[in-house]
Scaffold this active site. Structure first.
Site, PDB file in Angstrom:
ATOM      1  N   GLU A  28       0.806  -1.226   0.000  1.00  0.00           N
ATOM      2  CA  GLU A  28       0.000   0.000   0.000  1.00  0.00           C
ATOM      3  C   GLU A  28       0.839   1.277   0.000  1.00  0.00           C
ATOM      4  O   GLU A  28       0.439   2.275  -0.601  1.00  0.00           O
ATOM      5  CB  GLU A  28      -0.978   0.001   1.175  1.00  0.00           C
ATOM      6  CG  GLU A  28      -2.217  -0.882   0.953  1.00  0.00           C
ATOM      7  CD  GLU A  28      -1.943  -2.372   1.048  1.00  0.00           C
ATOM      8  OE1 GLU A  28      -0.864  -2.740   1.572  1.00  0.00           O
ATOM      9  OE2 GLU A  28      -2.784  -3.176   0.608  1.00  0.00           O
ATOM     10  N   HIS A  64     -13.023  -4.007   7.882  1.00  0.00           N
ATOM     11  CA  HIS A  64     -13.438  -3.868   6.478  1.00  0.00           C
ATOM     12  C   HIS A  64     -14.720  -3.045   6.347  1.00  0.00           C
ATOM     13  O   HIS A  64     -15.400  -3.129   5.322  1.00  0.00           O
ATOM     14  CB  HIS A  64     -13.679  -5.241   5.832  1.00  0.00           C
ATOM     15  CG  HIS A  64     -12.439  -6.031   5.582  1.00  0.00           C
ATOM     16  ND1 HIS A  64     -11.659  -6.533   6.593  1.00  0.00           N
ATOM     17  CD2 HIS A  64     -11.825  -6.414   4.427  1.00  0.00           C
ATOM     18  CE1 HIS A  64     -10.632  -7.202   6.072  1.00  0.00           C
ATOM     19  NE2 HIS A  64     -10.710  -7.140   4.764  1.00  0.00           N
TER      20      HIS A  64
END
Ligand SMILES: Cc1ncc(C[n+]2csc(CCOP(=O)(O)OP(=O)(O)O)c2C)c(N)n1
Ligand SMILES: [Mg+2]
Lengths: 333, 324
Positions: free
Chosen positions: B59, B128
């Site tokens: 990331e 999430h």
């Protein structure tokens, strides 16, 4: 750059003299900045690269103007070697309106996009993903420029080092990673906090071919960088240059670095890159007066830049509101 | 006009812009396979692997690399897969993307779009399902987009791709299957203009992203009970349409802000504060907020449902507000 008396010795001699000139300019810039900081003329933190000039000079002499670099917190030398304008750099350190960043960045955020200097960075390893991405962008645009990415030995313990090297290999990107290994990260010997044999082993494990070089030998840095740059330009993918060197001063301008063994510091001063190259050039018959001329010119250039910066206008406070964003910019009030 | 799902609207917008501008490209995990939600379906065949780049799970590199590529003149769409993973790229986003233009005195043009599908989604639990858009409104240098309909998603994504500002684009992932009309040629929707979703004179409800359809449903229910809500879907939180909210409030005098995010520190607080600054402490008859309690999103359906803002909670808050 000095254009002195014509010297025998051909292209190689001229190249060494150019390296010498670049290093003298970096040294003079750093010493001038340190003095100005001590005199209270430069606000904020200042990291100088005295003793490490050989790496910046040796690498950047192999770069074209349209190549890019990213740098770290100790980035004055990288910027100068890449061709950044001195008055813009000095004024930036002084926080003046004519600085490359209009006084908004300072020493740790010098950038000069006009010469491909995409920015110093206040975050250790912060420049690595940016350099790799810049290389990917250039490749996408079909350009043949490359990117050199300068970072210290402290950066190899951060995640972006792993992510960046892995990525550069996967997409075969034109990046020269340059690890300036001065053995320290702030106030800690890097070896004491680094597992395994270090940057070269890590790099090779990821498939990035490396060269190790004495970073205080500017000619050796130049030679190694030129080999790696040629491979990168030929499309071979990323390469890493591991250059050992020594940070003669403290971490910041106010750090005496008194924890270091005085004998080691003294020995390191003996091995510093400018004296090394001067000795070689003298041995090859370059007149001392010619080298003294280069040194004097560099010092004069930088002290003029200091004088000019000191009397240069401060930025108008109104510009503090500018350069934020186009949509949703706030009004000055 | 075609009836499409929200995720298809987003796909069409990116497709249109990539056809228009060869410097636009996408990087992120699994994007060459169409992306986690199919938002890049077919891109590989049309644009090839140099413009739809499936990346490693890195990331920092996805975000920082996108920035570097923008600094040499491309326009990357940085796909974070699920919003929550941007936490692994916070230095690159907050210290680099959001800062380079300013820090370098205007030399840098960080023209990136960061797509972050966010919000509560199919019992995916605490890592999430987060809705943290308010954090990013606090960071100078970025645009924060929070669309809720297929047409707005498409139009705002077109604006985001064409913008020289870094745009943080919060795809409402729970609304991906929702359908709506999207024009053949997708025009950019300017940032900072609310969509007036419903007219009413009894109270103003300000909302955005995943909660919008529920607030609209609540508006219909309230109408059956004789309460007329004026509903504004902000669409972007920075810049945000302060004028539209103030104008509505001038008519209704009552303000309800409803968002999926945790109420504490949510952007609703900023909206209320600005309205108090504009109208004075006595300028409104009543104010309330609906959001999640300050609890991580739980897994089990009854637990998730207990905390999640929904139609019933919006209706109840609105009814209480008009009685005050
Ligand atoms: C992510 C991050 N952590 C810590 C710091 C504070 N810091 C600034 S420079 C430095 C040491 C860096 O060492 P190295 O990368 O070897 O560069 P050197 O200073 O030796 O040139 C540290 C810890 C920082 N700027 N960024
Ligand atoms: Mg170091």
């Amino acid at each position: 750059m000095s254009t002195g008396p014509s010297l025998n010795g051909g292209d190689n001699r001229a190249r060494l003299i150019a390296l010498y000139g670049t290093m003298c300019r970096i040294r003079a810039f750093e010493e001038t900045a340190l003095a100005a900081h001590k005199a209270g003329e430069i606000p904020g933190p200042l990291h100088v690269s005295i003793g490490q000039e050989g790496v910046a000079a040796g690498v950047c002499t192999n770069l074209r103007r349209d190549d890019r670099i990213t740098s770290n917190h100790r980035g004055h030398g990288h910027a100068l070697a890449k061709g950044a304008g001195v008055s813009g750099m000095m004024e930036e350190l002084f926080g003046r309106a004519g600085g490359h960043c209009r006084g908004k960045g300072g020493s740790m955020h010098i950038a000069d996009f006009s010469v491909g200097m995409l920015g110093a960075n206040g975050v250790v390893a912060g420049g690595i993903p940016i350099a790799v991405g810049a290389a990917q962008g250039l490749k996408l645009l079909g350009r043949d420029s490359i990117v050199a990415c300068f970072f210290g030995d402290g950066a190899i313990n951060r995640g972006p080092f792993l992510e960046g090297l892995n990525w550069a290999v996967l997409y075969r990107l034109p990046v020269l990673f340059v690890c300036e290994d001065n053995g320290v990260a702030a106030f800690t010997a890097t070896a004491s906090v680094t597992a395994g044999p270090g940057v070269v082993a890590r790099s090779e494990a990821l498939g990035v071919p490396c060269l190790s070089v004495d970073g205080n030998d500017a000619a050796a840095v130049d030679e190694a960088a030129s080999r790696l740059v040629a491979e990168i330009r030929a499309g071979a993918g990323p390469r890493l240059l591991h250059a050992t060197t020594y940070r003669i001063t403290g971490h910041t301008s106010t750090d005496p670095a008194a924890w270091r063994d005085p004998a080691a510091v003294a020995a390191a001063k003996e091995a510093e890159p400018i004296g090394r190259l001067r000795a070689r050039l003298l041995a090859e018959g370059v007149p001392p007066s010619f080298l003294a001329g280069i040194e004097g010119e560099a010092r004069a250039e930088m002290s003029q830049a200091r004088e000019a910066a000191l009397s240069a206008p401060w930025p108008d406070p109104a510009i503090a509101w500018e350069d934020v964003q186009d949509s949703g910019a706030v009004e000055a009030h | 006009m075609a009836q499409v799902t929200l995720v298809e609207a987003a796909r069409l917008a990116a497709l249109q812009e990539m056809r228009r501008d060869p410097t636009v490209w996408v990087l992120g995990e699994d994007v060459a396979r169409g992306g986690l939600f199919g938002q890049y379906r077919g891109f590989l065949d049309e644009f090839g692997e140099s413009r739809i780049v499936s990346t490693p799970i890195s990331e920092s590199m996805i975000m920082g690399g996108g920035l570097g590529a923008a600094l040499v003149g491309t326009r990357p769409i940085i796909e974070m897969r699920i919003f929550d993973f941007v936490m692994c790229a916070m230095d690159e986003l907050v210290n680099q993307v959001a800062k380079v233009r300013y820090m370098f005195g205007g030399q840098a043009k960080p023209a990136v779009v960061v797509r972050m599908p966010h919000g509560i989604w199919r019992n995916s639990a605490a890592q999430h399902s987060q809705t943290l858009e308010s954090w990013f409104t606090h960071i100078p240098g970025v645009v924060v987009a929070v669309p809720a309909t297929p047409a707005d998603t498409a139009g705002l994504l077109v604006s985001a791709i064409r913008s020289d500002d870094p745009v943080l684009f919060f795809d409402p992932k729970n609304l991906f299957p929702v359908t709506g009309e999207v024009p053949e040629v997708i025009d950019p929707i300017p940032f900072g203009r609310a969509r007036h979703a419903r007219q009413g004179r009894d109270l103003t409800i300000v909302t955005w992203s995943a909660l919008v359809p529920q607030v609209e449903e609540a508006g219909a229910m309230l109408a059956q009970r004789g309460i007329e809500a004026d509903i504004l879907d902000l669409r972007t939180l920075w810049p945000w349409d302060e004028e539209a909210v103030a104008a509505s409030l001038g008519r209704t005098g009552r303000l309800l802000v409803a968002h999926e995010a945790v109420t504490v520190g949510g952007f609703g607080g900023e909206i209320v504060a600005r309205m108090v600054e504009r109208l004075g402490p006595g300028g409104m008859k009543a104010v309330a907020r609906v959001g999640q309690p300050r609890v991580p999103v739980p897994f089990a359906p009854p637990l998730e449902d207990a905390l999640k803002p929904d139609v019933a909670k919006v209706v109840a808050a609105a009814e209480a507000l008009v009685r005050r």
